[in-house]
Design an enzyme around this catalytic site. Structure first.
Site, PDB file in Angstrom:
ATOM      1  N   ASP A  28     126.868 -16.643 -30.909  1.00  0.00           N
ATOM      2  CA  ASP A  28     127.060 -15.248 -31.334  1.00  0.00           C
ATOM      3  C   ASP A  28     128.132 -14.572 -30.481  1.00  0.00           C
ATOM      4  O   ASP A  28     128.270 -14.880 -29.290  1.00  0.00           O
ATOM      5  CB  ASP A  28     125.719 -14.506 -31.201  1.00  0.00           C
ATOM      6  CG  ASP A  28     125.706 -13.225 -32.011  1.00  0.00           C
ATOM      7  OD1 ASP A  28     126.669 -12.959 -32.749  1.00  0.00           O
ATOM      8  OD2 ASP A  28     124.715 -12.481 -31.894  1.00  0.00           O
ATOM      9  N   ASN A  76     124.912 -15.216 -43.830  1.00  0.00           N
ATOM     10  CA  ASN A  76     126.331 -14.930 -43.555  1.00  0.00           C
ATOM     11  C   ASN A  76     127.178 -14.730 -44.817  1.00  0.00           C
ATOM     12  O   ASN A  76     128.280 -14.189 -44.745  1.00  0.00           O
ATOM     13  CB  ASN A  76     126.971 -16.028 -42.686  1.00  0.00           C
ATOM     14  CG  ASN A  76     126.578 -15.952 -41.224  1.00  0.00           C
ATOM     15  OD1 ASN A  76     126.570 -16.958 -40.513  1.00  0.00           O
ATOM     16  ND2 ASN A  76     126.246 -14.761 -40.740  1.00  0.00           N
TER      17      ASN A  76
HETATM   18  C1  FPP Z   1     128.820 -15.272 -34.664  1.00  0.00           C
HETATM   19  O1  FPP Z   1     129.755 -14.346 -34.216  1.00  0.00           O
HETATM   20  C2  FPP Z   1     129.467 -16.457 -35.146  1.00  0.00           C
HETATM   21  C3  FPP Z   1     129.489 -16.887 -36.455  1.00  0.00           C
HETATM   22  C4  FPP Z   1     128.813 -16.183 -37.568  1.00  0.00           C
HETATM   23  C5  FPP Z   1     130.192 -18.090 -36.849  1.00  0.00           C
HETATM   24  C6  FPP Z   1     130.148 -19.203 -35.863  1.00  0.00           C
HETATM   25  C7  FPP Z   1     131.127 -20.184 -36.280  1.00  0.00           C
HETATM   26  C8  FPP Z   1     131.961 -20.853 -35.469  1.00  0.00           C
HETATM   27  C9  FPP Z   1     131.959 -20.794 -34.008  1.00  0.00           C
HETATM   28  C10 FPP Z   1     132.974 -21.736 -36.077  1.00  0.00           C
HETATM   29  C11 FPP Z   1     132.451 -22.838 -36.967  1.00  0.00           C
HETATM   30  C12 FPP Z   1     131.713 -23.902 -36.242  1.00  0.00           C
HETATM   31  C13 FPP Z   1     131.860 -25.235 -36.440  1.00  0.00           C
HETATM   32  C14 FPP Z   1     130.866 -26.166 -35.838  1.00  0.00           C
HETATM   33  C15 FPP Z   1     132.957 -25.819 -37.214  1.00  0.00           C
HETATM   34  P1  FPP Z   1     129.817 -12.955 -34.945  1.00  0.00           P
HETATM   35  O2  FPP Z   1     130.963 -13.001 -35.903  1.00  0.00           O
HETATM   36  O3  FPP Z   1     128.498 -12.614 -35.534  1.00  0.00           O
HETATM   37  O4  FPP Z   1     130.163 -12.028 -33.722  1.00  0.00           O
HETATM   38  P2  FPP Z   1     129.760 -10.512 -33.526  1.00  0.00           P
HETATM   39  O5  FPP Z   1     128.268 -10.460 -33.506  1.00  0.00           O
HETATM   40  O6  FPP Z   1     130.372 -10.181 -32.196  1.00  0.00           O
HETATM   41  O7  FPP Z   1     130.379  -9.757 -34.662  1.00  0.00           O
END
Ligand code: FPP
Length: 242
Positions: A28, A76
């Protein structure tokens, strides 16, 4: 038999000698990482992929058998279409660029979640990557894609419906979950200071030690993983006993 004892023995922890067999991470904070730099959110996700590479390697070096990463939850899809598109593109490129390395490093890739919602070509790419690494017996890298624990449990219940109720125990449920055959989660980490499980591995983490860390996912690295493992080693696990 209890869920904790289903399949395989969990790591014990507590005496400083045991390391977790199965570490699961809620990655996150990509968006906030980007926001703090006045960058678009996709820049945070890109940096998040670099952290995936770093932490996967570090986990391997630490002898962690199973690393599960929550990459895309079943919730998501509610994000703006362009961000969903960016995440899909990043996943596609990740497989294209990293599959050779993962395969040669003896990593077995597994997916948890319902892939039926993905574009057919991306789904084929993902399934091809899983098939190509299926015979590997080094680290298992499990990626949650369109994954939600409640959805997984509903699908498991459907798979068991119609069976003689007397034959349904924790092992039977375990065997129809997306994680069938994997050891239970020993250590669950969530980055970015949020303190929620967000529908991640609710069954499998029944006895997991949970660690919430303030670092945003793009900043989480090998040293942060090591610190998490050191914390785990101090925990005394009781599994409901005393
Ligand atoms: C959360 O940060 C992260 C995600 C919803 C996506 C995670 C995906 C990756 C790291 C890339 C894909 C992974 C692989 C294994 C190919 P957020 O966007 O919710 O952050 P925030 O809470 O600060 O807005």
């Amino acid at each position: 038999m209890t869920a904790a004892s289903a399949n395989v023995k969990p790591a014990t922890g507590g005496d400083g000698s045991a390391s977790p067999r199965h570490v699961a991470i809620i990655m996150d904070g990509n968006g906030r990482w980007a926001q703090r730099r006045h960058l678009p959110r996709v820049a945070g996700h890109r940096k998040g992929i670099e952290a995936v590479r770093t932490v996967t390697r570090a986990a391997r070096a630490q002898g962690i058998e199973v690393l599960t990463l929550y990459a895309f939850s079943s919730e998501n899809w509610r994000r703006p279409a362009d961000e969903v598109g960016d995440l899909m593109g990043l996943m596609r490129r990740f497989i294209q660029s990293d599959l050779d390395d993962l395969a040669s490093e003896n990593v077995r890739l597994r997916i948890i979640g319902d892939l039926s919602a993905f574009a057919p070509d991306l789904r084929a790419l993902i399934e091809g990557a899983v098939a190509r690494t299926a015979g590997n017996d080094g680290q298992t890298l499990v990626v949650g894609l369109n994954y939600g624990s409640q959805d997984e449990i509903v699908r498991a219940a459907r798979a068991l419906a119609g069976r003689d109720p007397a034959t349904i125990d924790a092992d039977a449920v375990d065997a129809v979950l997306d994680t069938a055959g994997l050891p239970p989660v020993d250590l669950l980490i969530r980055t970015s200071g949020e303190r929620r499980l967000s529908n991640f591995l609710l069954w499998q983490a029944a006895y997991a030690e949970i660690l919430f860390v303030d670092a945003l996912w793009p900043d989480f690295d090998g040293a942060a993983l090591k610190a998490a493992l050191d914390d785990f080693a101090t925990r005394e696990r009781r599994f409901g006993g005393r």
